[in-house]
Write a protein that holds these residues in place. Structure first.
Motif, PDB file in Angstrom:
ATOM      1  N   GLN A  76       0.818  -1.213   0.000  1.00  0.00           N
ATOM      2  CA  GLN A  76       0.000   0.000   0.000  1.00  0.00           C
ATOM      3  C   GLN A  76       0.853   1.266   0.000  1.00  0.00           C
ATOM      4  O   GLN A  76       0.530   2.242  -0.691  1.00  0.00           O
ATOM      5  CB  GLN A  76      -0.954  -0.001   1.200  1.00  0.00           C
TER       6      GLN A  76
ATOM      7  N   ALA B 292       0.948   4.093  -2.871  1.00  0.00           N
ATOM      8  CA  ALA B 292       0.682   5.492  -2.552  1.00  0.00           C
ATOM      9  C   ALA B 292       1.793   6.398  -3.065  1.00  0.00           C
ATOM     10  O   ALA B 292       1.537   7.446  -3.673  1.00  0.00           O
ATOM     11  CB  ALA B 292       0.531   5.650  -1.043  1.00  0.00           C
TER      12      ALA B 292
ATOM     13  N   ILE C 257     -10.864   7.729 -11.330  1.00  0.00           N
ATOM     14  CA  ILE C 257     -10.739   6.785 -10.214  1.00  0.00           C
ATOM     15  C   ILE C 257     -11.764   5.660 -10.344  1.00  0.00           C
ATOM     16  O   ILE C 257     -12.145   5.033  -9.370  1.00  0.00           O
ATOM     17  CB  ILE C 257     -10.894   7.490  -8.856  1.00  0.00           C
TER      18      ILE C 257
ATOM     19  N   LYS D 134      -9.919   0.034  -4.129  1.00  0.00           N
ATOM     20  CA  LYS D 134     -10.408   1.247  -3.443  1.00  0.00           C
ATOM     21  C   LYS D 134      -9.263   2.110  -2.957  1.00  0.00           C
ATOM     22  O   LYS D 134      -9.336   3.341  -2.993  1.00  0.00           O
ATOM     23  CB  LYS D 134     -11.323   0.855  -2.281  1.00  0.00           C
ATOM     24  N   THR D 135      -8.176   1.468  -2.487  1.00  0.00           N
ATOM     25  CA  THR D 135      -7.040   2.248  -2.012  1.00  0.00           C
ATOM     26  C   THR D 135      -6.377   3.003  -3.158  1.00  0.00           C
ATOM     27  O   THR D 135      -5.898   4.125  -2.966  1.00  0.00           O
ATOM     28  CB  THR D 135      -6.003   1.339  -1.326  1.00  0.00           C
TER      29      THR D 135
ATOM     30  N   ALA E 125      -7.886   4.270  -5.761  1.00  0.00           N
ATOM     31  CA  ALA E 125      -8.752   5.428  -6.014  1.00  0.00           C
ATOM     32  C   ALA E 125      -8.538   6.493  -4.941  1.00  0.00           C
ATOM     33  O   ALA E 125      -8.496   7.692  -5.235  1.00  0.00           O
ATOM     34  CB  ALA E 125     -10.211   4.990  -6.049  1.00  0.00           C
ATOM     35  N   PHE E 126      -8.385   6.052  -3.696  1.00  0.00           N
ATOM     36  CA  PHE E 126      -8.153   7.012  -2.614  1.00  0.00           C
ATOM     37  C   PHE E 126      -6.860   7.782  -2.840  1.00  0.00           C
ATOM     38  O   PHE E 126      -6.820   9.015  -2.711  1.00  0.00           O
ATOM     39  CB  PHE E 126      -8.106   6.298  -1.262  1.00  0.00           C
ATOM     40  N   TYR E 127      -5.789   7.067  -3.156  1.00  0.00           N
ATOM     41  CA  TYR E 127      -4.496   7.722  -3.346  1.00  0.00           C
ATOM     42  C   TYR E 127      -4.521   8.666  -4.553  1.00  0.00           C
ATOM     43  O   TYR E 127      -3.888   9.720  -4.531  1.00  0.00           O
ATOM     44  CB  TYR E 127      -3.388   6.684  -3.507  1.00  0.00           C
TER      45      TYR E 127
ATOM     46  N   GLY F  89      -7.195  10.296  -5.616  1.00  0.00           N
ATOM     47  CA  GLY F  89      -7.942  11.458  -5.156  1.00  0.00           C
ATOM     48  C   GLY F  89      -7.117  12.340  -4.246  1.00  0.00           C
ATOM     49  O   GLY F  89      -7.142  13.572  -4.341  1.00  0.00           O
ATOM     50  N   TYR F  90      -6.349  11.716  -3.360  1.00  0.00           N
ATOM     51  CA  TYR F  90      -5.469  12.468  -2.462  1.00  0.00           C
ATOM     52  C   TYR F  90      -4.440  13.250  -3.262  1.00  0.00           C
ATOM     53  O   TYR F  90      -4.196  14.446  -3.000  1.00  0.00           O
ATOM     54  CB  TYR F  90      -4.771  11.505  -1.504  1.00  0.00           C
TER      55      TYR F  90
ATOM     56  N   SER G   1      -5.931  16.211  -4.943  1.00  0.00           N
ATOM     57  CA  SER G   1      -6.237  17.267  -3.985  1.00  0.00           C
ATOM     58  C   SER G   1      -4.971  18.034  -3.614  1.00  0.00           C
ATOM     59  O   SER G   1      -4.998  19.251  -3.431  1.00  0.00           O
ATOM     60  CB  SER G   1      -6.873  16.664  -2.727  1.00  0.00           C
TER      61      SER G   1
ATOM     62  N   HIS H 229     -15.393   9.820 -12.144  1.00  0.00           N
ATOM     63  CA  HIS H 229     -15.749   8.408 -12.056  1.00  0.00           C
ATOM     64  C   HIS H 229     -16.716   8.134 -13.204  1.00  0.00           C
ATOM     65  O   HIS H 229     -17.415   9.033 -13.657  1.00  0.00           O
ATOM     66  CB  HIS H 229     -16.431   8.119 -10.711  1.00  0.00           C
TER      67      HIS H 229
END
Length: 372
Positions: free
Chosen positions: A95, A99, A121, A126-127, A129-131, A133-134, A137, A148
């Motif tokens: 992970q 990242a 994403i 899911k991780t 997509a999170f990274y 998005g992070y 940002s 999406h």
């Protein structure tokens, strides 16, 4: 301005064709280049579906789209700093590699002010997509977009569906014996609002963040607004500081806790210290509570764990300076790998290096909480 589409994907190449179709259908800018971030196992699936089976080129031809630069070379396989690629990103250690890779790629792409990034994403874990998005940002600018893509339920996860075709084309559905007309599918691309923090960061912080790992970036940004509060979890054998969890071996965490327990968090390793077995006993009590490797007990002169558990301590040796130094070196290496140096300096074990016996200490003003 050049438009670039970058997507995170797993084993679903359809995400790319669905996204480009939706961009075309909704009248949004068509990318001139496409890049994909994925794992090694998924890259083969992407190449097979998009290029070998021809669905990518078929999409371009069916809708008379402009030339889009996209090939196997544009499929980036996640790798660590040593070049070791991720096979499937299922492991816990994977992970952080994932990242770091995603955030650095977004940092590189957003360096060019003449480029607009469209980040999808819709695919991948899911991780992932999170990274993504992070990273958007953190680095995203006004011209950049996060999105999406959605498809009708009956077409979702259908292997032969890649995009709604301009003419009738029947494919096998998810249920046995059910045929679906690809032309009838609805694909919707939804832009996702996101907080753009780039302008809020000091100009001299952006280059530093780009060279940092994901965990270091989190800690550095949190340090700007939070006091350093160290939380120790014996149950998970980890410490938590500024939003970063750092897992430690039982040997390393036991040494850190052992020093934190000392009066004023200070420990002088002089002649009296290295002759006493009481320190060995306390260290091993902490180590035992963490369920550490039983071979450590022999390091202290015990025959095995049974001797420790039954308190047959006749052969117990005092804790040695080399044992302390080796474990503190390992502890500091783990902390530095996860935290910015200025944060590390606040929580590390300091040493005066005196020849007559070093004094080790952790800053007294550091807020430390044991959470379980």
């Amino acid at each position: 301005m050049k438009n670039i589409l970058i997507a995170v994907t797993g084993a679903s190449p359809q995400v790319l064709t669905e996204t480009v179709f939706a961009l075309h259908k909704q009248g949004k800018p068509i990318p001139s280049e496409v890049y994909v971030i994925t794992t090694r196992s998924s890259k083969e699936t992407l190449e097979q579906g998009l290029f070998t089976q021809g669905h990518w080129h078929k999409l371009i031809k069916d809708y008379h789209l402009p030339t889009i630069e996209f090939s196997s070379d544009h499929i980036w396989v996640i790798s660590d700093d040593q070049g070791h690629v991720l096979e499937d990103a299922k492991g816990e250690s994977d992970q952080s590699v994932m990242a770091d890779f995603i955030t650095r790629k977004i940092a590189e792409l957003t360096d060019d002010q003449h480029v607009a990034i469209h980040a999808s994403i819709a695919g991948g874990r899911k991780t992932m997509a999170f990274y993504m998005g992070y990273a958007m940002s953190l680095y995203g600018r006004e011209q950049d977009v996060l999105s999406h893509v959605f498809v009708d339920d009956e077409f979702e996860f259908v292997p032969d569906f890649y995009y709604p075709t301009p003419s009738d084309e029947f494919i096998a559905g998810k249920q046995e014996g059910v045929m679906l007309n690809a032309k009838a599918a609805n694909v919707i691309l939804a832009e996702i609002p996101f907080v753009r923090m780039r302008k809020q960061l000091e100009r001299n912080l952006i280059p530093v963040v780009k060279e940092s790992s994901f965990s270091k970036t989190v800690a550095r940004m949190n340090a700007a607004t939070q006091a350093i509060d160290l939380r120790v979890s014996m149950k998970s054998r980890s410490i938590h500081v500024l939003g970063v969890d750092i897992k430690l071996s039982a040997k390393l965490l036991a040494m850190y806790v052992f020093i934190l327990e000392q009066p004023n968090r200070k420990m002088k390793v002089g002649s009296a210290f290295i002759k006493s077995t009481s320190h060995s006993i306390r260290y091993l009590e902490i180590f035992d509570s963490l369920g550490g490797d039983v071979r450590v007990y022999t390091t202290f002169g015990l025959e095995d764990y049974i001797a420790w558990s039954t308190r047959e301590l006749d052969g117990l040796k005092p804790i040695s300076t080399s044992f302390i130094q080796t474990n503190l070196s390992g502890l500091h290496k783990k902390l530095l790998a996860a935290l910015p140096e200025d944060v590390f300096e606040q929580i590390k074990v300091n040493s005066d290096g005196a020849k007559g016996g070093s004094t080790y200490h952790v800053k007294e003003n550091l807020q430390v909480t044991f959470v379980d």
